[in-house]
Structures are given as C-alpha cells and as structure tokens.
Design a protein around this motif. Structure first.
Motif, PDB file in Angstrom:
ATOM      1  N   ALA A  53       0.848  -1.187   0.000  1.00  0.00           N
ATOM      2  CA  ALA A  53       0.000   0.000   0.000  1.00  0.00           C
ATOM      3  C   ALA A  53       0.882   1.234   0.000  1.00  0.00           C
ATOM      4  O   ALA A  53       1.941   1.241   0.624  1.00  0.00           O
ATOM      5  N   ILE A  54       0.432   2.252  -0.703  1.00  0.00           N
ATOM      6  CA  ILE A  54       1.141   3.536  -0.696  1.00  0.00           C
ATOM      7  C   ILE A  54       0.522   4.374   0.417  1.00  0.00           C
ATOM      8  O   ILE A  54      -0.695   4.566   0.446  1.00  0.00           O
ATOM      9  N   PRO A  55       1.346   4.870   1.341  1.00  0.00           N
ATOM     10  CA  PRO A  55       0.784   5.667   2.432  1.00  0.00           C
ATOM     11  C   PRO A  55       0.090   6.930   1.908  1.00  0.00           C
ATOM     12  O   PRO A  55       0.573   7.573   0.971  1.00  0.00           O
ATOM     13  N   GLU A  56      -1.014   7.253   2.517  1.00  0.00           N
ATOM     14  CA  GLU A  56      -1.726   8.467   2.143  1.00  0.00           C
ATOM     15  C   GLU A  56      -0.972   9.688   2.664  1.00  0.00           C
ATOM     16  O   GLU A  56      -0.140   9.577   3.571  1.00  0.00           O
ATOM     17  N   ARG A  57      -1.290  10.847   2.100  1.00  0.00           N
ATOM     18  CA  ARG A  57      -0.594  12.079   2.452  1.00  0.00           C
ATOM     19  C   ARG A  57      -0.631  12.327   3.956  1.00  0.00           C
ATOM     20  O   ARG A  57       0.394  12.594   4.571  1.00  0.00           O
ATOM     21  N   HIS A  58      -1.797  12.220   4.566  1.00  0.00           N
ATOM     22  CA  HIS A  58      -1.900  12.525   6.003  1.00  0.00           C
ATOM     23  C   HIS A  58      -1.119  11.516   6.847  1.00  0.00           C
ATOM     24  O   HIS A  58      -0.583  11.863   7.895  1.00  0.00           O
ATOM     25  N   GLU A  59      -1.024  10.259   6.404  1.00  0.00           N
ATOM     26  CA  GLU A  59      -0.242   9.263   7.144  1.00  0.00           C
ATOM     27  C   GLU A  59       1.235   9.628   7.144  1.00  0.00           C
ATOM     28  O   GLU A  59       1.903   9.547   8.175  1.00  0.00           O
ATOM     29  N   VAL A  60       1.728  10.042   5.983  1.00  0.00           N
ATOM     30  CA  VAL A  60       3.134  10.445   5.874  1.00  0.00           C
ATOM     31  C   VAL A  60       3.375  11.692   6.712  1.00  0.00           C
ATOM     32  O   VAL A  60       4.338  11.768   7.486  1.00  0.00           O
ATOM     33  N   GLU A  61       2.501  12.690   6.572  1.00  0.00           N
ATOM     34  CA  GLU A  61       2.688  13.955   7.282  1.00  0.00           C
ATOM     35  C   GLU A  61       2.728  13.757   8.794  1.00  0.00           C
ATOM     36  O   GLU A  61       3.640  14.247   9.469  1.00  0.00           O
ATOM     37  N   VAL A  62       1.766  13.022   9.328  1.00  0.00           N
ATOM     38  CA  VAL A  62       1.713  12.803  10.773  1.00  0.00           C
ATOM     39  C   VAL A  62       2.929  12.008  11.247  1.00  0.00           C
ATOM     40  O   VAL A  62       3.563  12.367  12.251  1.00  0.00           O
ATOM     41  N   ALA A  63       3.281  10.948  10.541  1.00  0.00           N
ATOM     42  CA  ALA A  63       4.427  10.131  10.943  1.00  0.00           C
ATOM     43  C   ALA A  63       5.717  10.941  10.905  1.00  0.00           C
ATOM     44  O   ALA A  63       6.526  10.870  11.841  1.00  0.00           O
ATOM     45  N   VAL A  64       5.911  11.714   9.856  1.00  0.00           N
ATOM     46  CA  VAL A  64       7.141  12.504   9.745  1.00  0.00           C
ATOM     47  C   VAL A  64       7.198  13.552  10.855  1.00  0.00           C
ATOM     48  O   VAL A  64       8.249  13.751  11.469  1.00  0.00           O
ATOM     49  N   ARG A  65       6.096  14.208  11.150  1.00  0.00           N
ATOM     50  CA  ARG A  65       6.078  15.187  12.255  1.00  0.00           C
ATOM     51  C   ARG A  65       6.510  14.534  13.562  1.00  0.00           C
ATOM     52  O   ARG A  65       7.296  15.092  14.326  1.00  0.00           O
ATOM     53  N   ARG A  66       6.006  13.342  13.814  1.00  0.00           N
ATOM     54  CA  ARG A  66       6.302  12.650  15.059  1.00  0.00           C
ATOM     55  C   ARG A  66       7.752  12.159  15.093  1.00  0.00           C
ATOM     56  O   ARG A  66       8.428  12.266  16.117  1.00  0.00           O
ATOM     57  N   LEU A  67       8.230  11.638  13.969  1.00  0.00           N
ATOM     58  CA  LEU A  67       9.603  11.133  13.896  1.00  0.00           C
ATOM     59  C   LEU A  67      10.627  12.266  13.953  1.00  0.00           C
ATOM     60  O   LEU A  67      11.660  12.145  14.626  1.00  0.00           O
ATOM     61  N   VAL A  68      10.348  13.370  13.268  1.00  0.00           N
ATOM     62  CA  VAL A  68      11.239  14.535  13.332  1.00  0.00           C
ATOM     63  C   VAL A  68      11.243  15.089  14.758  1.00  0.00           C
ATOM     64  O   VAL A  68      12.298  15.385  15.318  1.00  0.00           O
ATOM     65  N   GLY A  69      10.065  15.224  15.344  1.00  0.00           N
ATOM     66  CA  GLY A  69       9.957  15.745  16.699  1.00  0.00           C
ATOM     67  C   GLY A  69      10.658  14.885  17.732  1.00  0.00           C
ATOM     68  O   GLY A  69      11.136  15.384  18.760  1.00  0.00           O
ATOM     69  N   ALA A  70      10.756  13.596  17.473  1.00  0.00           N
ATOM     70  CA  ALA A  70      11.463  12.679  18.381  1.00  0.00           C
ATOM     71  C   ALA A  70      12.962  12.641  18.096  1.00  0.00           C
ATOM     72  O   ALA A  70      13.712  11.967  18.800  1.00  0.00           O
ATOM     73  N   GLY A  71      13.397  13.345  17.047  1.00  0.00           N
ATOM     74  CA  GLY A  71      14.822  13.392  16.728  1.00  0.00           C
ATOM     75  C   GLY A  71      15.345  12.176  15.988  1.00  0.00           C
ATOM     76  O   GLY A  71      16.546  11.929  15.973  1.00  0.00           O
ATOM     77  N   LEU A  72      14.458  11.403  15.348  1.00  0.00           N
ATOM     78  CA  LEU A  72      14.879  10.176  14.664  1.00  0.00           C
ATOM     79  C   LEU A  72      15.163  10.378  13.183  1.00  0.00           C
ATOM     80  O   LEU A  72      15.917   9.601  12.583  1.00  0.00           O
ATOM     81  N   ILE A  73      14.538  11.389  12.581  1.00  0.00           N
ATOM     82  CA  ILE A  73      14.780  11.718  11.175  1.00  0.00           C
ATOM     83  C   ILE A  73      14.792  13.234  11.022  1.00  0.00           C
ATOM     84  O   ILE A  73      14.362  13.958  11.926  1.00  0.00           O
ATOM     85  N   THR A  74      15.280  13.683   9.876  1.00  0.00           N
ATOM     86  CA  THR A  74      15.186  15.089   9.498  1.00  0.00           C
ATOM     87  C   THR A  74      14.662  15.158   8.074  1.00  0.00           C
ATOM     88  O   THR A  74      14.796  14.197   7.300  1.00  0.00           O
ATOM     89  N   VAL A  75      14.075  16.303   7.733  1.00  0.00           N
ATOM     90  CA  VAL A  75      13.635  16.560   6.366  1.00  0.00           C
ATOM     91  C   VAL A  75      14.064  17.975   6.032  1.00  0.00           C
ATOM     92  O   VAL A  75      13.693  18.920   6.732  1.00  0.00           O
ATOM     93  N   THR A  76      14.873  18.081   4.983  1.00  0.00           N
ATOM     94  CA  THR A  76      15.344  19.382   4.545  1.00  0.00           C
ATOM     95  C   THR A  76      15.272  19.443   3.028  1.00  0.00           C
ATOM     96  O   THR A  76      15.834  18.576   2.347  1.00  0.00           O
TER      97      THR A  76
END
Length: 153
Positions: A53-76
């Motif tokens: 399955a391809i993740p929907e936009r909101h699934e990606v957005e929420v997961a990335v916000r949580r992962l970035v906020g936890a310091g596990l990933i970055t997006v630049t």
C-alpha cells in the motif's frame, strides 16, 4: 486519539525510510550512503513494498512530524535523512522473531521514545507528484525483441 503513543504507521514510515536510504544494510558505513538522503518517492516505493500500500498524504505527514519531533529523522528541502538517534534505534532493535520488522520497530518506539510534534507539512501536490513518480518508475520497460538487436563484434 493517542497523540502521545506511537502508531503502526509511524513505524512503517520509519522502516521505509531506513530501507530506502540504505541504512538497513548490514554494517554499511554511514559515509557510504548518499549524504543528501532520499526523496519522498523512494520512501513511498519502499512503503508499498513492505505493506502492499502507498501511504496516504496525512499518514506520511503525521508520521514525519512525530519522527522529526522525536529526533529520529530530518527533512530538509525534500530530502529525508536518518539522524544518529534513528540509526541507533534501527541498529539496536531486537531480532524480529515471528513479528515483522515494522511491528518490532513499533514496539521499540513505544518502549524507548516519546513521539514529537515538529512543524512539517506535506503539500497534497507534493504527495501526488511523488506517487506519480513512483508509479512511472514502477512501469516495466518494454521487452525488446532479440531479432532487432544488432550484434557488435
């Protein structure tokens, strides 16, 4: 809604990013990976491979916000990267046993980290473009007839 708990989709996106970036390869040095990270289409491609399955936009957005906020990933500038803390989480996770890797990472996230909430937005058009890029890359190239192949001696 469980904002203070990790969701399965958070782990799915994290594992997809790890695998897409090549960080999941056994003993691969961080310096041997592309320093700029991976693009969204690469993450979606790996996510589709993992979960059909391809993740929907909101699934990606929420997961990335949580992962970035936890310091596990970055997006630049559209490039997704794993942080040293994210790399450590990946490399020290327990053996999956009968569970899938995503399930194992989800349980590790739940025990060791608190989800964050970074200010990151995924535009609908950017998600659609990444899905389109992935779809185009997924179309197999037409097979060429050996009769039309010119041999070079």
């Amino acid at each position: 809604m469980g904002e203070n708990r990790w969701r399965w989709t958070d782990a799915w996106i994290f594992v997809s990013l790890v695998i897409a970036s090549g960080a999941g390869r056994h003993r691969r040095a961080a310096a041997s990976r592309r320093p700029e990270g991976v693009r969204l289409a690469d993450v979606l491609s790996t996510a589709d491979h993992l979960n059909q399955a391809i993740p929907e936009r909101h699934e990606v957005e929420v997961a990335v916000r949580r992962l970035v906020g936890a310091g596990l990933i970055t997006v630049t500038d559209g490039w997704f990267r794993i942080t040293p803390d994210g790399e450590h989480l990946w490399r020290t996770r327990p053996s999956a046993g009968l569970a899938t890797t995503v399930d194992t990472v989800h349980s590790v996230l739940s025990r060791r980290h608190v989800p964050g909430d970074a200010a990151w937005h995924l535009d609908e058009a950017d998600h659609a473009a990444a899905v389109q890029e992935y779809a185009v890359r997924s179309i197999p190239a037409p097979r060429r007839s050996p009769e039309n192949h010119v041999r070079q001696n």
